[in-house]
Design a protein around this motif. Structure first.
Motif, PDB file in Angstrom:
ATOM      1  N   LEU A   1      -5.658 -12.581  -2.723  1.00  0.00           N
ATOM      2  CA  LEU A   1      -5.536 -11.305  -3.416  1.00  0.00           C
ATOM      3  C   LEU A   1      -5.566 -11.557  -4.920  1.00  0.00           C
ATOM      4  O   LEU A   1      -4.761 -12.344  -5.441  1.00  0.00           O
TER       5      LEU A   1
ATOM      6  N   GLN B   1      -4.277  -5.646  -7.486  1.00  0.00           N
ATOM      7  CA  GLN B   1      -3.856  -4.385  -6.898  1.00  0.00           C
ATOM      8  C   GLN B   1      -3.452  -3.441  -8.022  1.00  0.00           C
ATOM      9  O   GLN B   1      -2.689  -3.821  -8.910  1.00  0.00           O
TER      10      GLN B   1
ATOM     11  N   ASN C   1      -5.979   4.411  -0.305  1.00  0.00           N
ATOM     12  CA  ASN C   1      -6.089   3.021  -0.739  1.00  0.00           C
ATOM     13  C   ASN C   1      -7.449   2.450  -0.379  1.00  0.00           C
ATOM     14  O   ASN C   1      -7.920   2.613   0.762  1.00  0.00           O
TER      15      ASN C   1
ATOM     16  N   ILE D   1      -5.774   3.371   4.340  1.00  0.00           N
ATOM     17  CA  ILE D   1      -6.248   2.101   3.791  1.00  0.00           C
ATOM     18  C   ILE D   1      -7.677   1.947   4.274  1.00  0.00           C
ATOM     19  O   ILE D   1      -7.923   1.807   5.474  1.00  0.00           O
TER      20      ILE D   1
ATOM     21  N   PHE E   1       0.863  -1.175   0.000  1.00  0.00           N
ATOM     22  CA  PHE E   1       0.000   0.000   0.000  1.00  0.00           C
ATOM     23  C   PHE E   1       0.903   1.230   0.000  1.00  0.00           C
ATOM     24  O   PHE E   1       1.573   1.506   0.996  1.00  0.00           O
TER      25      PHE E   1
ATOM     26  N   LYS F   1     -11.396  -9.118   4.354  1.00  0.00           N
ATOM     27  CA  LYS F   1     -10.965  -7.723   4.507  1.00  0.00           C
ATOM     28  C   LYS F   1     -10.686  -7.389   5.967  1.00  0.00           C
ATOM     29  O   LYS F   1      -9.639  -6.840   6.307  1.00  0.00           O
TER      30      LYS F   1
ATOM     31  N   LEU G   1      -9.716  -1.041   0.002  1.00  0.00           N
ATOM     32  CA  LEU G   1      -9.648  -2.489   0.170  1.00  0.00           C
ATOM     33  C   LEU G   1     -11.067  -3.021   0.014  1.00  0.00           C
ATOM     34  O   LEU G   1     -11.948  -2.713   0.829  1.00  0.00           O
TER      35      LEU G   1
ATOM     36  N   THR H   1     -11.441   0.061   4.013  1.00  0.00           N
ATOM     37  CA  THR H   1     -12.372  -0.933   3.503  1.00  0.00           C
ATOM     38  C   THR H   1     -13.676  -0.204   3.189  1.00  0.00           C
ATOM     39  O   THR H   1     -14.148   0.614   3.978  1.00  0.00           O
TER      40      THR H   1
ATOM     41  N   THR I   1      -7.193  -2.518  -3.830  1.00  0.00           N
ATOM     42  CA  THR I   1      -6.828  -3.905  -3.561  1.00  0.00           C
ATOM     43  C   THR I   1      -8.099  -4.729  -3.508  1.00  0.00           C
ATOM     44  O   THR I   1      -9.047  -4.369  -2.793  1.00  0.00           O
TER      45      THR I   1
END
Length: 583
Positions: free
Chosen positions: A209, A212, A32, A186, A26, A42, A34, A188, A202
Motif C-alpha cells: 500500500l 490512502q 472507496n 469498495i 475504508f 487488488k 481500490l 476496484t 487506495t
C-alpha cells in the motif's frame, strides 16, 4: 469501518508474497476506490477480506451503529462475472437470492419491490437475465446483494467493459446508495478517469500500500493533475522510495459528512495517524470479524427446497436441453426395440422357465443349441445396448451440472448458501432424472421384447445403472475446473464402458479383474442377466459361456458403491472453494 492490519498473503505452495503487510482502512458510508497496476494485488486483497485466501494479519469490520440488525452488518460482494441464471427473469433471480439468504419471508414482497426500484430495474422485472445489457447486469448484481441488506459491499470491476454513459450511471447509483441508504462501497476500477467521483482512494503497488486518501490528496501526493497519469507517476520511483515516503507521512483520515448529496464534501481533514483498529495476533493467522454470510440464514431444509424449485424451473425454461433430455429418454429405448424386432419370436421361444427336457434338448440337438445360443447372444447384446445408452444418458445428466454454474454457486456460497444443501440438491435433481430414465428404459424394452425375469430386479438394475453413472459424472463436474473438461472426461468414461466390460471383447484375465470393479456397464449387464437365471434363455447363454457372473445382489451392491463414490466426489468438489475457476 472495514480495515486490515499487517495483512499479508502468499501464493499457494510458495514463499512468493502477493500482499505484504497491508495496513488500510475504508471509512463507513463512503465510496472507496481500490486501484493499482495489473498484478499489484487488488483482487487478492478482496479475496482476503472475503475469507477466500489464507492470510496473515487481521481483518476487522467495526460497526458504527450497534442498534443495526446483524444482517445489516455483513460484507457483500458484487463480482465482475455473471451472477444469475440466464433463463430466469430479473424478479425471479432476486426472489431466489432472498429465499436463500433471508429467513424472514414476511418482508419478501416489499424488499423485492424496493430493491427493483433502487437499482432502476423496476420496469424490467419480467425480463430474462439473458436479455439484459451490460449496465443492467451490473445493476442486477447489486440487487442480488441488496436483498439481504449488507452494510458494506465490495465491487470487483463494477464498471469494467461498460460504455461511458453506463459507467456514469453505475457510479451515480452507488453514490445514491451511499448518501440515501448509508452503504459503504469498495470498488476496484481500471478507469482512473473516474477517481474524482470517489470519496476515498487506495493505491496498491507491487503488493504494497503506497497511498490512502481523498482525490485532492492523491493529486498532491503523486504530483499529478490528471488521474490518468497515476501509473506513470508510480513508475518514476522504485517501490522502496514510495514505501519510505508513505511510512513517514501524516496519515489522511477521511471524515464522511452527513448525507447532503455532495460527494467529497468535508473529506479533506488531515490529522495525526489514528490508532490501529486491530492488532496482529500472535499466531499471525488472519481472522475475519464479519463473515460473508448473514447470521440468520434460512434453515438448511428451506435452502434445499429453494434450490430444487429453482433447478426444476430452469429445466423447464431451457427448452433446448429439455428436448434433448426427452429425446434421449424416449428415443433410446425405441432404438433398442428396433434392433430386437427380428429376434422377437426366438426370444419369446426361450422366455420360458427352465425344464429338464430343455436342458436335454440343448445337449442333444446341435442345431437347436446353436439357434438358442444365437438368441441368447442377441438378448445379452440388447441388455448391454440398454446399459451403454443409459450410461450415455447418465453422462449427459451430470457432466456439466455443477461446473457449468460454478460461478453462481461460489457467489451464493459467499452469501450463506450451505454447500451441503447445494450438493444434496444436485444429487436429488440428477438422481430423480436418472431413476426415471432407467425405469422407463427397462419397462419399455421388457414389455415390447418380452424379456424373461421379474420386473422389479430388472427395473431396479437399470435405474442403478443410470444413477451410478450420473453421480460419477456429477462428481467429475464438481471436482474439475471447467464444464468442458468434465464433459470430455465423461465421454471417455462412457466410450470405454463397452470394450472394458469384457462382455463383447475378450480381455486378458489380469486386465479384466483389475478394471471390472470400476466398469458400470459390466455390473449393470450382469445383474440384469442374473435376474433371468430361472429361465431357458439364461441356460442357453451359459452353455457357451461359463465365465463367472455375479448374483443380482452382488451386482447391485457394486453399483451402489459406485453411487456412494460419485456422491462423495460431489460432496468433496462442492465443499472445496474453487473461486479461481469461477472468476
Amino acid at each position: 469501518m472495514l480495515s486490515c492490519s499487517e495483512l499479508s498473503v502468499r501464493a499457494d505452495g510458495s514463499d512468493f508474497v502477493i500482499l505484504d503487510h497491508i495496513n488500510a482502512h475504508f471509512p463507513d458510508r463512503s465510496l472507496n476506490a481500490l486501484v493499482g497496476p495489473s498484478g499489484c494485488g487488488k483482487t487478492t486483497l478482496i479475496k482476503a477480506f472475503l475469507g477466500l485466501v489464507d492470510s496473515e494479519g487481521e481483518i476487522a469490520h467495526r460497526e458504527q451503529n450497534s442498534s443495526e440488525s446483524p444482517s445489516d452488518q455483513r460484507l457483500g460482494f458484487v463480482p465482475q462475472f455473471s451472477v444469475a441464471h440466464a433463463s430466469l427473469t430479473v424478479e425471479e433471480s432476486l426472489a431466489y437470492a432472498f429465499d436463500l439468504t433471508v429467513s424472514d419471508l414476511s418482508s419478501k414482497a416489499d424488499t423485492l419491490v424496493s430493491v427493483l426500484k433502487l437499482i432502476g430495474l423496476d420496469e424490467h422485472g419480467e425480463k430474462r437475465v439473458s436479455s439484459l445489457s451490460g449496465g443492467q447486469m451490473r445493476r442486477l448484481g447489486l440487487g442480488l446483494e441488496l436483498v439481504s441488506s449488507p452494510e458494506c459491499l465490495i465491487c470487483d470491476e463494477v464498471t469494467s467493459g461498460l460504455d461511458p454513459l453506463s459507467e456514469d450511471q453505475i457510479i451515480a447509483l452507488l453514490r445514491s446508495l451511499v448518501l440515501e441508504h448509508e452503504k459503504t462501497f469498495i470498488c476496484t476500477i481500471h478507469n482512473l478517469g473516474k477517481l474524482p467521483d470517489f470519496d476515498h482512494i487506495t493505491v496498491l503497488y507491487q503488493g504494497r500500500l503506497v497511498f490512502q486518501g481523498d482525490y485532492d490528496s492523491l493529486k498532491d501526493w503523486f504530483a499529478i493533475e490528471d488521474p490518468l497519469k497515476l501509473y506513470h507517476a508510480l513508475a518514476k520511483k522504485p517501490l522502496d522510495e514510495w514505501l519510505e515516503q508513505w511510512t513517514g507521512r501524516r496519515a489522511f483520515t477521511c471524515e464522511v459528512p452527513p448525507s447532503n448529496g455532495q460527494p467529497n464534501a468535508s473529506l479533506r481533514t488531515c490529522r495525526e495517524p489514528v490508532e490501529p483498529t486491530c492488532s496482529v495476533s500472535e499466531s499471525a493467522v488472519s481472522t475475519v470479524a464479519v463473515e460473508g454470510k448473514p447470521p440468520h440464514l434460512p434453515s438448511a431444509v428451506s435452502q434445499l427446497l429453494t434450490l430444487l424449485r429453482r433447478r426444476y424451473k430452469l429445466l423447464m425454461r431451457d427448452t433446448g436441453y429439455l428436448w434433448l433430455l426427452l429425446a434421449l429418454t424416449f428415443g433410446f429405448p425405441c432404438i433398442v426395440v428396433i434392433f430386437a424386432i427380428k429376434g422377437l419370436p426366438q426370444i419369446e421361444g426361450l422366455a420360458l422357465e427352465r425344464s429338464g427336457s430343455f436342458i436335454q434338448q440343448l445337449q442333444g440337438d446341435l442345431r437347436y443349441r446353436m439357434e438358442a445360443a444365437e438368441t441368447a447372444t442377441l438378448v445379452t447384446g440388447l441388455v448391454m445396448f440398454q446399459v451403454v445408452l443409459l450410461t450415455l444418458m447418465g453422462a449427459n445428466n451430470g457432466a456439466r451440472e455443477i461446473a457449468g454454474e460454478r460461478q453462481i454457486f461460489e457467489k451464493e456460497r459467499l452469501k450463506g448458501l450451505r454447500s451441503g444443501m447445494y450438493t444434496l440438491s444436485k444429487l436429488l435433481f440428477t438422481g430423480s432424472i436418472a431413476t426415471l430414465q432407467g425405469l422407463w428404459m427397462a419397462l419399455f424394452v421388457k414389455v415390447i421384447c418380452q424379456f424373461p425375469g421379474a420386473f422389479l430386479p430388472q427395473l431396479g438394475m437399470m435405474a442403478l445403472c443410470c444413477v451410478a453413472m450420473t453421480f460419477v459424472c456429477l462428481g467429475m463436474s464438481a471436482v474439475l475446473s471447467s464444464a468442458e473438461r468434465a464433459s470430455l472426461l465423461s465421454i471417455y468414461l462412457v466410450g470405454f464402458q463397452l470394450p472394458l466390460s469384457g462382455v463383447v471383447l475378450a480381455l486378458p484375465d489380469a486386465v479384466v479383474w483389475l478394471l471390472r470393479p470400476f466398469i458400470n456397464a459390466y455390473w449393470s449387464w450382469a445383474g440384469y442377466f442374473a435376474s433371468m437365471k430361472d429361465f431357458q434363455l439364461y441356460d442357453a447363454y451359459r452353455m457357451g459361456n461359463v465365465s463367472w457372473l455375479p448374483s443380482e445382489w452382488g451386482a447391485a451392491t457394486v453399483l451402489f458403491l459406485h453411487i456412494v463414490v460419485g456422491a462423495a466426489l460431489v460432496l468433496y468438489g462442492c465443499g472445496k472453494t474453487r473461486w479461481d475457476s469461477a472468476s
